[in-house]
Design an enzyme around this catalytic site. Sequence first.
Site, PDB file in Angstrom:
ATOM      1  N   HIS A 200      12.227  28.449  21.321  1.00 55.72           N
ATOM      2  CA  HIS A 200      11.808  27.063  21.091  1.00 55.72           C
ATOM      3  C   HIS A 200      12.215  26.102  22.198  1.00 55.72           C
ATOM      4  CE1 HIS A 200      16.002  26.440  19.921  1.00 55.72           C
ATOM      5  NE2 HIS A 200      15.789  25.145  20.089  1.00 55.72           N
TER       6      HIS A 200
HETATM    7  C1  UD1 Z   1      14.984  19.796  18.979  1.00 56.09           C
HETATM    8  C2  UD1 Z   1      16.120  19.468  19.927  1.00 56.09           C
HETATM    9  C3  UD1 Z   1      16.733  20.764  20.454  1.00 56.09           C
HETATM   10  C4  UD1 Z   1      17.120  21.692  19.319  1.00 56.09           C
HETATM   11  C5  UD1 Z   1      15.946  21.898  18.394  1.00 56.09           C
HETATM   12  C6  UD1 Z   1      16.380  22.694  17.194  1.00 56.09           C
HETATM   13  C7  UD1 Z   1      15.884  17.380  21.228  1.00 56.09           C
HETATM   14  C8  UD1 Z   1      15.521  16.805  22.526  1.00 56.09           C
HETATM   15  N1  UD1 Z   1      15.652  18.713  21.080  1.00 56.09           N
HETATM   16  O1  UD1 Z   1      13.995  20.446  19.742  1.00 56.09           O
HETATM   17  O2  UD1 Z   1      17.902  20.467  21.197  1.00 56.09           O
HETATM   18  O3  UD1 Z   1      17.543  22.915  19.861  1.00 56.09           O
HETATM   19  O4  UD1 Z   1      15.450  20.627  17.938  1.00 56.09           O
HETATM   20  O5  UD1 Z   1      15.325  23.312  16.542  1.00 56.09           O
HETATM   21  O6  UD1 Z   1      16.352  16.678  20.351  1.00 56.09           O
HETATM   22  N2  UD1 Z   1       7.585  19.938  14.964  1.00 56.09           N
HETATM   23  C9  UD1 Z   1       6.887  20.157  13.815  1.00 56.09           C
HETATM   24  N3  UD1 Z   1       7.549  20.030  12.618  1.00 56.09           N
HETATM   25  C10 UD1 Z   1       8.859  19.693  12.532  1.00 56.09           C
HETATM   26  C11 UD1 Z   1       9.554  19.453  13.727  1.00 56.09           C
HETATM   27  C12 UD1 Z   1       8.916  19.588  14.940  1.00 56.09           C
HETATM   28  O7  UD1 Z   1       5.698  20.464  13.839  1.00 56.09           O
HETATM   29  O8  UD1 Z   1       9.394  19.604  11.416  1.00 56.09           O
HETATM   30  C13 UD1 Z   1       6.876  20.112  16.263  1.00 56.09           C
HETATM   31  C14 UD1 Z   1       6.188  18.852  16.773  1.00 56.09           C
HETATM   32  O9  UD1 Z   1       5.018  19.232  17.417  1.00 56.09           O
HETATM   33  C15 UD1 Z   1       7.182  18.337  17.798  1.00 56.09           C
HETATM   34  C16 UD1 Z   1       7.769  19.623  18.358  1.00 56.09           C
HETATM   35  O10 UD1 Z   1       7.841  20.511  17.256  1.00 56.09           O
HETATM   36  O11 UD1 Z   1       6.566  17.566  18.798  1.00 56.09           O
HETATM   37  C17 UD1 Z   1       9.144  19.446  18.963  1.00 56.09           C
HETATM   38  O12 UD1 Z   1      10.040  18.823  18.023  1.00 56.09           O
HETATM   39  P1  UD1 Z   1      11.303  17.981  18.560  1.00 56.09           P
HETATM   40  O13 UD1 Z   1      12.184  17.643  17.431  1.00 56.09           O
HETATM   41  O14 UD1 Z   1      10.849  16.900  19.439  1.00 56.09           O
HETATM   42  O15 UD1 Z   1      12.045  19.005  19.513  1.00 56.09           O
HETATM   43  P2  UD1 Z   1      12.498  20.496  19.228  1.00 56.09           P
HETATM   44  O16 UD1 Z   1      11.803  21.387  20.185  1.00 56.09           O
HETATM   45  O17 UD1 Z   1      12.413  20.793  17.785  1.00 56.09           O
HETATM   46  N1  UDP Z   2      17.413  29.245  11.895  1.00 56.15           N
HETATM   47  C1  UDP Z   2      16.896  29.347  10.597  1.00 56.15           C
HETATM   48  N2  UDP Z   2      15.605  29.765  10.452  1.00 56.15           N
HETATM   49  C2  UDP Z   2      14.813  30.101  11.500  1.00 56.15           C
HETATM   50  C3  UDP Z   2      15.353  30.003  12.811  1.00 56.15           C
HETATM   51  C4  UDP Z   2      16.655  29.553  12.974  1.00 56.15           C
HETATM   52  O1  UDP Z   2      17.599  29.077   9.622  1.00 56.15           O
HETATM   53  O2  UDP Z   2      13.649  30.464  11.285  1.00 56.15           O
HETATM   54  C5  UDP Z   2      18.796  28.781  12.061  1.00 56.15           C
HETATM   55  C6  UDP Z   2      19.697  29.741  12.806  1.00 56.15           C
HETATM   56  O3  UDP Z   2      20.239  30.701  11.926  1.00 56.15           O
HETATM   57  C7  UDP Z   2      20.746  28.811  13.386  1.00 56.15           C
HETATM   58  C8  UDP Z   2      19.972  27.521  13.646  1.00 56.15           C
HETATM   59  O4  UDP Z   2      18.773  27.626  12.868  1.00 56.15           O
HETATM   60  O5  UDP Z   2      21.757  28.541  12.430  1.00 56.15           O
HETATM   61  C9  UDP Z   2      19.633  27.382  15.091  1.00 56.15           C
HETATM   62  O6  UDP Z   2      18.759  26.316  15.250  1.00 56.15           O
HETATM   63  P1  UDP Z   2      17.720  26.213  16.446  1.00 56.15           P
HETATM   64  O7  UDP Z   2      17.547  27.547  17.081  1.00 56.15           O
HETATM   65  O8  UDP Z   2      16.541  25.512  15.932  1.00 56.15           O
HETATM   66  O9  UDP Z   2      18.466  25.192  17.434  1.00 56.15           O
HETATM   67  P2  UDP Z   2      19.641  25.315  18.510  1.00 56.15           P
HETATM   68  O10 UDP Z   2      20.786  26.007  17.896  1.00 56.15           O
HETATM   69  O11 UDP Z   2      19.090  26.034  19.694  1.00 56.15           O
HETATM   70  O12 UDP Z   2      19.911  23.899  18.862  1.00 56.15           O
END
Ligand code: UD1
Ligand code: UDP
Length: 353
Positions: A200
């Site tokens: 991601h």
């Molecule tokens: C965010 C965090 C990242 C973290 C990740 C955990 C920032 C800059 N990034 O990244 O550090 O590792 O969360 O998962 O804060 N979207 C959906 N549904 C949702 C959420 C997101 O469809 O419920 C889609 C949207 O298209 C959105 C994209 O995911 O534009 C990215 O979501 P965003 O929260 O901006 O960043 P993440 O990649 O999730």
């Molecule tokens: N996780 C989850 N379901 C999923 C993928 C990840 O519960 O389908 C959990 C995972 O076990 C971990 C956390 O989400 O505890 C990690 O989050 P993510 O990878 O979104 O973000 P990051 O840690 O890179 O910021």
Amino acid sequence: MRVVTVLGARPQFIKAAPLSKTLRLKHTEKLVHTGQHYDHGMSDVFFEQMGIPAPDYMLGIGSKGHGAQTGEMLAGVEEILLAEKPDWVLVYGDTNSTLAGALAAAKLHIPVAHVEAGLRSFNKLMPEEINRVLTDHVSSLLFCPTDQAVSNLAQEGITKGVVRTGDVMADAFLFHTGRLAETRPPLGLEPGSYLLATIHRAENTDNPSRLQGIFKAFAEITGRIVLPLHPRTRKVLENSGAIVPANVQIIEPVGYLEMVMLEKGASIILTDSGGVQKEAYFSQVPCVTLRDETEWVETLNTGWNVLAGANPEKIVQAVERFQQAPLPGYVPDLYGSGQASEEIVSAMDRYGL
Ligand code: UD1
Ligand code: UDP
């Protein structure tokens, strides 16, 4: 103490689960959910499964560019802080929700407590690196999960308010592992019969050649690869029309219990997630990290984690090495034994006394 906690993204819900419970034994907490993550499988499922208290405020900001998202969160959190007048604002990790919460509090002279302080990738191209550096520099209490985090802060001249607490993700993992008997494995998967992947990170999803490199490697790996797909990556795949290799099985994001079950049953984990790298280590499952650097460097030193970036040859080689060699025998306690939440609350109790 009256504490306002600001969170909004999946890993923050998981980190908040053990700490909210401990904090509320003696103190008052109000939860602000920024709405950064909003799909049921990215948000509500964690509140339901992990017993996280319902948010007191839902800002509902949703997906936006960095400026609009962080700015709207900042304004929304500020309004709540003016009304609540808490003693502390608590933030987790390195997302836009973290920075907005920290900045809103600091400007109102409310002390900030940062959980997962001091982590560094030393890569300023990552939005997370900017968020975590800025948050650390306005925090009064900095809760470090590792010795490396403490020394990273010292390098930046931050020593006051720094507490090595262990990792709240270890607290969550140890507690919820005890509940796996009530969990059914996704797809009915047998332990050891698959590899698990997550992707991601913006540097991988937003760079077509890196994403192609990762899928090229996946196609060459022997074995079924289960990929619970982050919505960000799903959108990129849909828009690019990329072909997903036949041995890769995409599923919706899963709840925490299902994820821990998938991790513990995987033969190898491939990930660009911060949290999943550590959970691979907790599960004693070898990990191939799909990044060029990691904040969790101590997992590399033990031999359980290897950096392979998005380079197909490196990824395949790392997987083959793990498939052929015996597992590393050395599993030192790097992240604490489940007491990080207690350490954090007692440091907050002691502060200023
Ligand atoms: C965010 C965090 C990242 C973290 C990740 C955990 C920032 C800059 N990034 O990244 O550090 O590792 O969360 O998962 O804060 N979207 C959906 N549904 C949702 C959420 C997101 O469809 O419920 C889609 C949207 O298209 C959105 C994209 O995911 O534009 C990215 O979501 P965003 O929260 O901006 O960043 P993440 O990649 O999730
Ligand atoms: N996780 C989850 N379901 C999923 C993928 C990840 O519960 O389908 C959990 C995972 O076990 C971990 C956390 O989400 O505890 C990690 O989050 P993510 O990878 O979104 O973000 P990051 O840690 O890179 O910021």
